[in-house]
Scaffold this active site. Sequence first.
Site, PDB file in Angstrom:
ATOM      1  CD1 TRP A  56      -2.645   1.649   0.337  1.00  0.00           C
ATOM      2  CD2 TRP A  56      -2.120   1.935   2.497  1.00  0.00           C
ATOM      3  NE1 TRP A  56      -3.393   2.704   0.814  1.00  0.00           N
ATOM      4  CE2 TRP A  56      -3.100   2.912   2.134  1.00  0.00           C
ATOM      5  CE3 TRP A  56      -1.650   1.915   3.802  1.00  0.00           C
ATOM      6  CZ2 TRP A  56      -3.591   3.856   3.045  1.00  0.00           C
ATOM      7  CZ3 TRP A  56      -2.137   2.848   4.706  1.00  0.00           C
ATOM      8  CH2 TRP A  56      -3.094   3.806   4.325  1.00  0.00           C
ATOM      9  CE1 TYR A  80      -4.120  -1.239  -0.939  1.00  0.00           C
ATOM     10  CE2 TYR A  80      -2.331  -2.797  -0.821  1.00  0.00           C
ATOM     11  CZ  TYR A  80      -3.422  -2.203  -0.242  1.00  0.00           C
ATOM     12  OH  TYR A  80      -3.803  -2.566   1.030  1.00  0.00           O
ATOM     13  N   PRO A 106       0.442  -0.335  11.207  1.00  0.00           N
ATOM     14  CG  PRO A 106       2.386  -1.638  11.090  1.00  0.00           C
ATOM     15  CD  PRO A 106       1.258  -1.100  10.240  1.00  0.00           C
ATOM     16  CG  ASN A 120       9.777  -1.029   9.822  1.00  0.00           C
ATOM     17  OD1 ASN A 120       9.993  -0.042  10.525  1.00  0.00           O
ATOM     18  ND2 ASN A 120       9.064  -0.952   8.710  1.00  0.00           N
TER      19      ASN A 120
END
Length: 352
Positions: A31, A64, A220, A309
Amino acid sequence: MDAPVFDTKNMPFRRLGASGLRVPLLSLGGWLTLGGSVKGDPVKDIIQTAFESGINMFDTAEAYAKGQSEIEMGRAIKELKYRRSDLVISTKIFWGPRGGPNDGGLSRKHIIEGTQESLARLQMDYVDVLFAHRCDRTVPMEEIVRAFNYVIDKGWAFYWGTSEWSAHEIEEAHHVATKLGLVAPVAEQMQHNMFHRERPEKEYAPLYAKYGYGTTVYSPLASGMLTGKYNDGIPPDSRFGREPMFKGRGAFLEGPDGQAQIAKVRQLTAIAESLGATPTALALAWLAKDPNTSTILLGASSPAQLRANLDALTVLPRLTAAHMAQIEDVLANRPAPPPMNSRPPLDAFGKL
């Protein structure tokens, strides 16, 4: 040339809901990045970094970048020569890229034709999970369930799921599937983060208990808020500064609600630093602590961002009950538990 061998590294794997499918705790989503702000060889670099870090699940959608995300992802995977059985690929159906009267929604026509077109863009024979990107209340639920089962029976998808459906709608899909002896959805893809908790932690609680429903989590990091990069304004190269859909976020950040969130991010940063971690890694590890979280979708515009991440995996085993309590004290937004024996209400016709 032999296909690269997938190595799970130190990546934990969890079942996708009550299904038998194992998915990595961290996965890669397309996305706003893959096929959108990131195109060409950089897409391949990000996917390769993910794969070599133990991530083998890649999520996209027909909507997308108007189909370009599927095209870029499929091209990169083909060029990297990954063995298809080593990968878990998911895409989503609802908003067709052309906008015609039947190029969208969840009619039998669009579910079947949209799936075929998604597979063509991905250059794949099947996806592992096909999500209904939203519920379509203009289509009978029986038609929706039957159409997704047709796709599964054809071998174009192994499982189906929902995305941003209400608990009521998910319950209705399960009810119809049970009545007809068909395959029910196995997981939901929804927003879940420290600032967005009501639906995933309260509304869906009965679904976790009743069906073992799983979650694939997007946003998130609250679109980057939880990284701390908006504490002192909006960087021009950030998502809030670059993406039209976030126009107006500057006014929010300057207002009382935005300032309250920034104050919480500063406190969360202090907790993260006590663990030798970044606020990004802390926010992801906090989500991973939830036993109902099947996988967390990471968005990345570079290999370096993706690697940062992944630090959440080192924080997760060090995140104690005391740390979780500290975080709750800062957030002060834990949803009230649902009533005992709660269930989605009946509709006006007395049906689930």
